[in-house]
Scaffold this motif. Sequence first.
Motif, PDB file in Angstrom:
ATOM      1  N   GLN A 235       0.839  -1.183   0.000  1.00 38.05           N
ATOM      2  CA  GLN A 235       0.000   0.000   0.000  1.00 38.05           C
ATOM      3  C   GLN A 235       0.884   1.246   0.000  1.00 38.05           C
ATOM      4  O   GLN A 235       2.101   1.163   0.210  1.00 38.05           O
ATOM      5  CB  GLN A 235      -0.939   0.004   1.205  1.00 38.05           C
ATOM      6  CG  GLN A 235      -0.252  -0.105   2.554  1.00 38.05           C
ATOM      7  CD  GLN A 235      -1.249  -0.284   3.679  1.00 38.05           C
ATOM      8  OE1 GLN A 235      -2.449  -0.160   3.507  1.00 38.05           O
ATOM      9  NE2 GLN A 235      -0.749  -0.581   4.881  1.00 38.05           N
ATOM     10  N   PHE A 236       0.280   2.377  -0.248  1.00 38.23           N
ATOM     11  CA  PHE A 236       1.035   3.620  -0.350  1.00 38.23           C
ATOM     12  C   PHE A 236       1.786   3.889   0.953  1.00 38.23           C
ATOM     13  O   PHE A 236       1.212   3.825   2.035  1.00 38.23           O
ATOM     14  CB  PHE A 236       0.104   4.799  -0.654  1.00 38.23           C
ATOM     15  CG  PHE A 236       0.841   6.108  -0.824  1.00 38.23           C
ATOM     16  CD1 PHE A 236       1.444   6.418  -2.031  1.00 38.23           C
ATOM     17  CD2 PHE A 236       0.954   7.000   0.235  1.00 38.23           C
ATOM     18  CE1 PHE A 236       2.132   7.610  -2.193  1.00 38.23           C
ATOM     19  CE2 PHE A 236       1.641   8.193   0.087  1.00 38.23           C
ATOM     20  CZ  PHE A 236       2.233   8.497  -1.135  1.00 38.23           C
ATOM     21  N   GLY A 237       3.070   4.171   0.815  1.00 38.41           N
ATOM     22  CA  GLY A 237       3.886   4.509   1.967  1.00 38.41           C
ATOM     23  C   GLY A 237       4.759   3.386   2.476  1.00 38.41           C
ATOM     24  O   GLY A 237       5.607   3.605   3.346  1.00 38.41           O
ATOM     25  N   SER A 238       4.572   2.169   1.961  1.00 38.63           N
ATOM     26  CA  SER A 238       5.443   1.073   2.379  1.00 38.63           C
ATOM     27  C   SER A 238       6.670   1.033   1.471  1.00 38.63           C
ATOM     28  O   SER A 238       6.610   1.399   0.302  1.00 38.63           O
ATOM     29  CB  SER A 238       4.697  -0.261   2.331  1.00 38.63           C
ATOM     30  OG  SER A 238       4.289  -0.585   1.017  1.00 38.63           O
ATOM     31  N   PHE A 239       7.785   0.602   2.019  1.00 41.44           N
ATOM     32  CA  PHE A 239       9.063   0.582   1.304  1.00 41.44           C
ATOM     33  C   PHE A 239       9.350  -0.851   0.886  1.00 41.44           C
ATOM     34  O   PHE A 239       9.667  -1.700   1.715  1.00 41.44           O
ATOM     35  CB  PHE A 239      10.160   1.124   2.217  1.00 41.44           C
ATOM     36  CG  PHE A 239      11.531   1.179   1.586  1.00 41.44           C
ATOM     37  CD1 PHE A 239      11.692   1.544   0.258  1.00 41.44           C
ATOM     38  CD2 PHE A 239      12.658   0.880   2.328  1.00 41.44           C
ATOM     39  CE1 PHE A 239      12.960   1.604  -0.330  1.00 41.44           C
ATOM     40  CE2 PHE A 239      13.923   0.943   1.761  1.00 41.44           C
ATOM     41  CZ  PHE A 239      14.070   1.296   0.433  1.00 41.44           C
ATOM     42  N   GLU A 240       9.201  -1.141  -0.414  1.00 43.52           N
ATOM     43  CA  GLU A 240       9.277  -2.513  -0.898  1.00 43.52           C
ATOM     44  C   GLU A 240      10.298  -2.660  -2.020  1.00 43.52           C
ATOM     45  O   GLU A 240      10.823  -1.690  -2.547  1.00 43.52           O
ATOM     46  CB  GLU A 240       7.895  -2.963  -1.390  1.00 43.52           C
ATOM     47  CG  GLU A 240       6.748  -2.699  -0.427  1.00 43.52           C
ATOM     48  CD  GLU A 240       6.927  -3.350   0.928  1.00 43.52           C
ATOM     49  OE1 GLU A 240       7.604  -4.400   1.008  1.00 43.52           O
ATOM     50  OE2 GLU A 240       6.411  -2.807   1.918  1.00 43.52           O
ATOM     51  N   VAL A 241      10.564  -3.921  -2.375  1.00 42.96           N
ATOM     52  CA  VAL A 241      11.483  -4.210  -3.478  1.00 42.96           C
ATOM     53  C   VAL A 241      11.037  -3.473  -4.737  1.00 42.96           C
ATOM     54  O   VAL A 241       9.845  -3.433  -5.055  1.00 42.96           O
ATOM     55  CB  VAL A 241      11.526  -5.728  -3.764  1.00 42.96           C
ATOM     56  CG1 VAL A 241      12.546  -6.034  -4.856  1.00 42.96           C
ATOM     57  CG2 VAL A 241      11.884  -6.494  -2.506  1.00 42.96           C
ATOM     58  N   PHE A 242      11.995  -2.917  -5.455  1.00 46.34           N
ATOM     59  CA  PHE A 242      11.767  -2.195  -6.714  1.00 46.34           C
ATOM     60  C   PHE A 242      10.969  -0.909  -6.519  1.00 46.34           C
ATOM     61  O   PHE A 242      10.357  -0.408  -7.462  1.00 46.34           O
ATOM     62  CB  PHE A 242      11.078  -3.082  -7.761  1.00 46.34           C
ATOM     63  CG  PHE A 242      11.799  -4.375  -8.037  1.00 46.34           C
ATOM     64  CD1 PHE A 242      13.185  -4.472  -7.899  1.00 46.34           C
ATOM     65  CD2 PHE A 242      11.118  -5.509  -8.441  1.00 46.34           C
ATOM     66  CE1 PHE A 242      13.858  -5.660  -8.155  1.00 46.34           C
ATOM     67  CE2 PHE A 242      11.779  -6.704  -8.701  1.00 46.34           C
ATOM     68  CZ  PHE A 242      13.155  -6.771  -8.548  1.00 46.34           C
ATOM     69  N   SER A 243      10.946  -0.365  -5.290  1.00 44.65           N
ATOM     70  CA  SER A 243      10.325   0.944  -5.091  1.00 44.65           C
ATOM     71  C   SER A 243      11.235   2.011  -5.702  1.00 44.65           C
ATOM     72  O   SER A 243      12.406   2.105  -5.340  1.00 44.65           O
ATOM     73  CB  SER A 243      10.147   1.236  -3.593  1.00 44.65           C
ATOM     74  OG  SER A 243       9.237   0.358  -2.996  1.00 44.65           O
ATOM     75  N   PRO A 244      10.734   2.828  -6.632  1.00 45.49           N
ATOM     76  CA  PRO A 244      11.583   3.836  -7.268  1.00 45.49           C
ATOM     77  C   PRO A 244      11.795   5.075  -6.401  1.00 45.49           C
ATOM     78  O   PRO A 244      12.587   5.936  -6.737  1.00 45.49           O
ATOM     79  CB  PRO A 244      10.809   4.188  -8.544  1.00 45.49           C
ATOM     80  CG  PRO A 244       9.381   3.922  -8.184  1.00 45.49           C
ATOM     81  CD  PRO A 244       9.397   2.759  -7.223  1.00 45.49           C
ATOM     82  N   TRP A 245      11.076   5.150  -5.278  1.00 38.79           N
ATOM     83  CA  TRP A 245      11.233   6.282  -4.370  1.00 38.79           C
ATOM     84  C   TRP A 245      10.652   5.896  -3.011  1.00 38.79           C
ATOM     85  O   TRP A 245       9.968   4.891  -2.879  1.00 38.79           O
ATOM     86  CB  TRP A 245      10.506   7.522  -4.907  1.00 38.79           C
ATOM     87  CG  TRP A 245       9.052   7.287  -5.206  1.00 38.79           C
ATOM     88  CD1 TRP A 245       8.537   6.630  -6.288  1.00 38.79           C
ATOM     89  CD2 TRP A 245       7.937   7.642  -4.399  1.00 38.79           C
ATOM     90  NE1 TRP A 245       7.170   6.571  -6.220  1.00 38.79           N
ATOM     91  CE2 TRP A 245       6.765   7.191  -5.069  1.00 38.79           C
ATOM     92  CE3 TRP A 245       7.787   8.325  -3.199  1.00 38.79           C
ATOM     93  CZ2 TRP A 245       5.492   7.385  -4.552  1.00 38.79           C
ATOM     94  CZ3 TRP A 245       6.516   8.521  -2.687  1.00 38.79           C
ATOM     95  CH2 TRP A 245       5.383   8.057  -3.367  1.00 38.79           C
TER      96      TRP A 245
END
Length: 380
Positions: A235-245
């Motif tokens: 969901q929005f705001g989680s820091f996951e694999v392949f997050s571009p930011w």
Amino acid sequence: MKVAIVGIGIHQFGRTEGVSGRAQAVHAARQALEDAGVEWSDIQFAYGGSDSAGNADTLVSELGLTGLPFINVSNGCATGGSALTSAVNTIASGKHDLGIAIGFDKHPKGAFNADPKANGLGQWYGETGMMVTTQFFAMKIQRYMAEHGIGEHTLAQVAVKAFGNGSLAPHAWRRTPMTEEQVLSSTMVSHPLTQFMFCSPAEGAVALILARADQAKKYTDTPVFLEAAELRSRQFGSFEVFSPWVSTERADGPTVTAARAAFEAAGVDPADIDVAQIQDTESGAEIMHMAETGLCKHGEQQSLIAAGETAIGGRIPINTDGGCIANGEPIGATGLRQVYENVVQLRGAAGARQVPGDPKLAFSHVYGAPGISACTVLSR
């Protein structure tokens, strides 16, 4: 309608020269069929997945052309968990009574080489080197360690436990115990994670036979019941694999939401769990996922691990077969291997790695790119 696991099968993980991924899957499927005392012709449906060893539905050419619906599943490292969740829902809906979930893979040596476009990213993301997941895991654990006061020795202790447990599991790949010093002094990959803190792409296969719980005794004297099987995406705001930011707003990741949903569906508390298998792509992942799944509080991991509480004889045994660090990660099979291990533990059939105290409740958690988590709660 309640669902039970009535048959299990596994092909050894690691490297098996000259044996295709599909052949490994057939081996696991036939072993599971034998375990449940059924024929392939008895199976009413199948879900299966593989990242690099071919479509799972092609297995019917060797298992039998019976015309059953066989659905391919692809969900990153959560492929196996996704196949299982789909199979559980199929039986729970009343559509079918007996089915199979299969996961397998045969990855080449070296790091996973994901395609940016396939993950909704521009080509620039790969050109900058950020598709190399070791960097993501290193950045995430760096922040976590700083926030919760966890040291590098704890990272090494997770790996030491993994190799020790793996030495007791016949299906594991890395079966040589290691010391903390050996882990810490191994090649630095992405600070603070060294070579032996990481899992590696691998080979292997797992198959599980599922049935209606009220019919389980037809197939086995030791059924294991699926109290919950839940899957969630990011969901929005989680820091996951392949997050571009990284968002300035921070939200729970899919591990938190999937685990919470699984425990709520099963009607149990994380403190009730007797044995757990959680995603350990590297040592830091196990540490973070311990708290994200609710098995402990954030910041407690260092003292718990140092005290041996996550060891086979500890209060909350985690990754009793060595997890991904000892088994490697064939993407399609990992989530099902975790459930396989929990079934073996609940049956009391784990031999030298058996959790003492007659475990009755088990939990599994698998995490996959680009931010998917699948969790199960099993009972006997």
